[in-house]
Design a protein around this motif. Structure first.
Motif, PDB file in Angstrom:
ATOM      1  N   VAL A 188       0.857  -1.187   0.000  1.00  0.00           N
ATOM      2  CA  VAL A 188       0.000   0.000   0.000  1.00  0.00           C
ATOM      3  C   VAL A 188       0.890   1.233   0.000  1.00  0.00           C
ATOM      4  N   GLY A 189       0.413   2.300  -0.634  1.00  0.00           N
ATOM      5  CA  GLY A 189       1.195   3.522  -0.690  1.00  0.00           C
ATOM      6  C   GLY A 189       0.310   4.715  -0.993  1.00  0.00           C
ATOM      7  N   VAL A 190       0.952   5.866  -1.196  1.00  0.00           N
ATOM      8  CA  VAL A 190       0.240   7.132  -1.344  1.00  0.00           C
ATOM      9  C   VAL A 190       0.635   7.809  -2.650  1.00  0.00           C
ATOM     10  N   ILE A 191      -0.369   8.365  -3.329  1.00  0.00           N
ATOM     11  CA  ILE A 191      -0.151   9.262  -4.471  1.00  0.00           C
ATOM     12  C   ILE A 191      -0.181  10.692  -3.938  1.00  0.00           C
ATOM     13  N   HIS A 192       0.947  11.380  -3.984  1.00  0.00           N
ATOM     14  CA  HIS A 192       0.995  12.794  -3.603  1.00  0.00           C
ATOM     15  C   HIS A 192       0.637  13.609  -4.844  1.00  0.00           C
ATOM     16  N   ASP A 193      -0.279  14.554  -4.711  1.00  0.00           N
ATOM     17  CA  ASP A 193      -0.849  15.248  -5.862  1.00  0.00           C
ATOM     18  C   ASP A 193      -0.752  16.761  -5.679  1.00  0.00           C
ATOM     19  N   LEU A 194       0.112  17.400  -6.464  1.00  0.00           N
ATOM     20  CA  LEU A 194       0.347  18.842  -6.350  1.00  0.00           C
ATOM     21  C   LEU A 194      -0.943  19.646  -6.497  1.00  0.00           C
ATOM     22  N   TYR A 227       5.764   5.085   2.443  1.00  0.00           N
ATOM     23  CA  TYR A 227       4.433   5.077   1.839  1.00  0.00           C
ATOM     24  C   TYR A 227       4.328   6.002   0.629  1.00  0.00           C
ATOM     25  N   LEU A 228       5.308   6.903   0.421  1.00  0.00           N
ATOM     26  CA  LEU A 228       5.284   7.754  -0.776  1.00  0.00           C
ATOM     27  C   LEU A 228       5.615   6.887  -1.982  1.00  0.00           C
ATOM     28  N   ALA A 229       4.612   6.611  -2.804  1.00  0.00           N
ATOM     29  CA  ALA A 229       4.767   5.635  -3.879  1.00  0.00           C
ATOM     30  C   ALA A 229       4.657   6.226  -5.275  1.00  0.00           C
ATOM     31  N   HIS A 230       4.021   7.397  -5.406  1.00  0.00           N
ATOM     32  CA  HIS A 230       3.686   7.876  -6.736  1.00  0.00           C
ATOM     33  C   HIS A 230       3.402   9.371  -6.658  1.00  0.00           C
ATOM     34  N   ILE A 231       3.589  10.067  -7.790  1.00  0.00           N
ATOM     35  CA  ILE A 231       3.352  11.510  -7.857  1.00  0.00           C
ATOM     36  C   ILE A 231       2.410  11.821  -9.011  1.00  0.00           C
ATOM     37  N   HIS A 232       1.390  12.630  -8.728  1.00  0.00           N
ATOM     38  CA  HIS A 232       0.538  13.215  -9.763  1.00  0.00           C
ATOM     39  C   HIS A 232       0.802  14.721  -9.807  1.00  0.00           C
TER      40      HIS A 232
END
Length: 301
Positions: free
Chosen positions: A181-187, A208-213
């Motif tokens: 499980v992880g988190v999508i950080h989204d600007l 948990y920081l897995a992906h960036i939008h």
């Protein structure tokens, strides 16, 4: 770091047109939007989107989507799913499809706030603590099923949901295996609700920081006032270079943290035609990444 495009933001292209155009422009990957949607003419981001993969019949589309993606030389940055954590049947299907595609990670959505309308749904009125504890139990199940399929389920930071901020997402996932499980950080979403200083937020999320939008937004003052006579402000999506969020500052924080994963663009502005928008975004992202000291085309962890 590698760059991809979420097909929610490419509504005018069919899947075949999307992979052809994005590959020709030099993108590294694509993130498919998977959901059932309403018909609409002309095509829109949320209805009638030609690049959307329907959830109904998903299993029959997996081979086609995998084939056209790889034939275009693109990778999967992940799958943009809409199955909610409490809908175990659809979550299971999304996890299985992600594994079959070799896409590694998929978004699993969380409940909206009890005060928030969502799509065609009226606000539930359910108190936040109840929504949150229920979602905690659901994500314990999601983590187990993601491990079974060998993939990772992602929670997106999104306004008007129970995980609008990095802090709330960390609380939701605390104690679960960050391999699954992880988190999508989204600007862009964080400009509307949930903003926390970038680098401390990345540090807080940790593994948990897995992906960036990446997208951008602005706040606009309306002509009218509310019942008390005060100003009324609304948020609107904006091009990457003209929104209130600094992509360069964001990238500098990612560089300071040591992030080397995917950055997926979902630009919902409409000032430019789609092809010009995607090509211009890629050129700008490379320029901003170079100024931030980020290596592009690097292996994604």
């Amino acid at each position: 770091m590698k760059f991809s495009v979420f097909t929610a933001s490419t509504p005018d292209w069919t899947p075949e047109e999307a992979v052809t155009a994005l590959s020709a422009q030099g993108w590294d990957g694509i993130e498919w939007r998977v959901t059932d949607q309403a018909d609409a003419t002309p095509a829109g981001f949320w209805a009638g989107n030609k690049a959307n993969v329907p959830l109904t019949g998903l299993e029959e589309n997996v081979e086609r989507i995998g084939r056209i993606t790889r034939a275009a030389g693109l990778e999967f940055s992940g799958i943009g799913g809409y199955a909610r954590c409490d809908n175990h049947a659809d979550v299971e299907r999304m996890l299985a499809a992600t594994a079959a595609l070799g896409a590694r990670q998929v978004r699993v959505t969380v409940p909206p706030l009890g005060t928030a309308a969502w799509g065609a749904e009226e606000p539930s009125g359910t108190p936040y603590p109840v929504l949150f504890e229920n979602a905690r139990r659901d994500f314990a199940w999601v983590a187990e099923r993601a491990a079974h399929h060998g993939v990772k389920a992602l929670v997106e930071l999104h306004h008007r949901t129970i995980t609008a901020s990095a802090s709330s997402a960390r609380r939701l996932l605390e104690g679960l295996d960050p391999q699954h499980v992880g988190v999508i950080h989204d600007l862009g979403n964080l400009l509307i609700e949930g903003h926390e200083d970038y680098l401390p937020a990345f540090e807080l999320l940790g593994d948990y920081l897995a992906h960036i939008h990446v997208k951008n937004a602005i706040w606009v003052r309306r002509d009218e006032t509310d019942e008390s006579g005060a100003a009324v402000w609304v948020n609107e999506w904006a091009p990457l270079q003209s929104g209130q969020g600094s992509v360069l500052a964001y990238f500098k924080a990612l560089a300071a943290y040591g992030y080397d994963g995917w950055v997926t663009v979902e630009d919902f502005s409409t000032a430019l035609p789609l092809e010009d928008r995607t090509a211009g975004n890629l050129a700008y992202l490379h320029r901003a990444a170079a100024l931030a000291g980020l290596a592009t085309g690097a292996a994604v962890r």
